[in-house]
Design an enzyme around this catalytic site. Structure first.
Site, PDB file in Angstrom:
ATOM      1  N   LYS A  58      -0.511   4.791   4.610  1.00  8.42           N
ATOM      2  CA  LYS A  58      -1.367   3.825   5.304  1.00  8.42           C
ATOM      3  C   LYS A  58      -0.794   3.528   6.685  1.00  8.42           C
ATOM      4  O   LYS A  58       0.399   3.258   6.827  1.00  8.42           O
ATOM      5  CB  LYS A  58      -1.489   2.531   4.496  1.00  8.42           C
ATOM      6  N   HIS A 102       0.837  -1.201   0.000  1.00  2.00           N
ATOM      7  CA  HIS A 102       0.000   0.000   0.000  1.00  2.00           C
ATOM      8  C   HIS A 102       0.873   1.252   0.000  1.00  2.00           C
ATOM      9  O   HIS A 102       2.085   1.179   0.181  1.00  2.00           O
ATOM     10  CB  HIS A 102      -0.930   0.017   1.218  1.00  2.00           C
TER      11      HIS A 102
END
Length: 249
Positions: A146, A142
């Protein structure tokens, strides 16, 4: 028309949701909740649920797990079904969601993408067929903003592997270090990558003798998550109680 209260309306996913709703004639965002005031918003925004004057049909949450109790309380007291699209929930949080679903309607998914739902369904089959003779590892990647790790989707995939396995002693191993030693037969490796603007990548690797089988999903845009939330809002409107997921739609 489905009137939506959007929690986290000024965040990245909230803004994506707004963009998608502009081309969705049966959905209207009538109010938003944000931790800080928002200037020039296209709808009224509030910092607390108690200040909301509008009467939404559905609440859609793309905020942070810290707001879960407030969201559940509002959903129950105002009889507004809630789509919970936030990640990072703990086991205790999930227990609270299950309890609340006895008093209100809740749609809960670790990932709002329909493609990820299909991936998980395929994994249920593969987990049984490939249990013997294959080592399973989960890899997720990600963007660098995040906060939670591993991702909620990776945890869902892990739970699927454990649920479908005949072994009862499977355990996750989070990353590997020089001290990890040789891989044990009951391990499921969990690996997280963070960098750049990666929207979301998930891969389950089954490594056998002289061959590798992978089940993968790559998100190319945040719009797939907003699209899933819209589908969930349509499904949830008018429901009074119960806990629902992608398998219901």
């Amino acid at each position: 028309m489905i009137n939506v209260l959007l929690v986290g309306s000024n965040g990245a996913m909230g803004k994506t949701m707004q963009e998608l709703v502009e081309d969705t004639p049966d959905i209207s965002i009538i109010a938003g909740i944000n931790a800080v005031p928002v200037d020039n918003a296209p709808f009224p925004t509030y910092q607390t649920f108690g200040a909301v004057n509008e009467h939404p049909d559905v609440l859609v949450d793309f905020s942070h797990r810290s707001l879960l109790m407030d969201i559940l309380s509002y959903s129950i007291s105002e009889k507004v079904p809630a789509v919970l699209a936030t990640t990072g929930y703990t086991d205790d949080d999930e227990a609270l969601v299950r309890q609340a679903a006895e008093k209100t309607a809740i749609f809960r998914s670790m990932n709002m993408s329909y493609g990820v739902f299909i991936m998980n369904e395929l994994l249920k089959k593969a987990a049984v067929l490939l249990e013997a003779g294959y080592d399973a590892e989960i890899i997720e990647a990600h963007h660098n903003k995040k906060q939670d790790s591993p991702s909620g989707t990776a945890k869902m995939l892990l739970n699927t592997l454990k649920a479908e396995a005949s072994k009862t002693d499977l355990k996750p191993v989070y990353g590997r270090s020089p001290q990890s030693g040789r891989r044990k037969p009951n391990e499921i490796g969990m690996h997280s990558l963070r960098g750049g603007t990666i929207v979301g990548e998930h891969s389950v690797v089954f490594a056998g003798c002289d061959e590798i089988i992978k089940i993968e999903h790559t998100a190319l845009s945040k719009k797939i998550f907003a699209s899933g939330a819209i589908k969930a809002a349509r499904f949830l409107k008018g429901k009074s109680t119960g806990l629902y997921s992608m398998s219901n739609i």
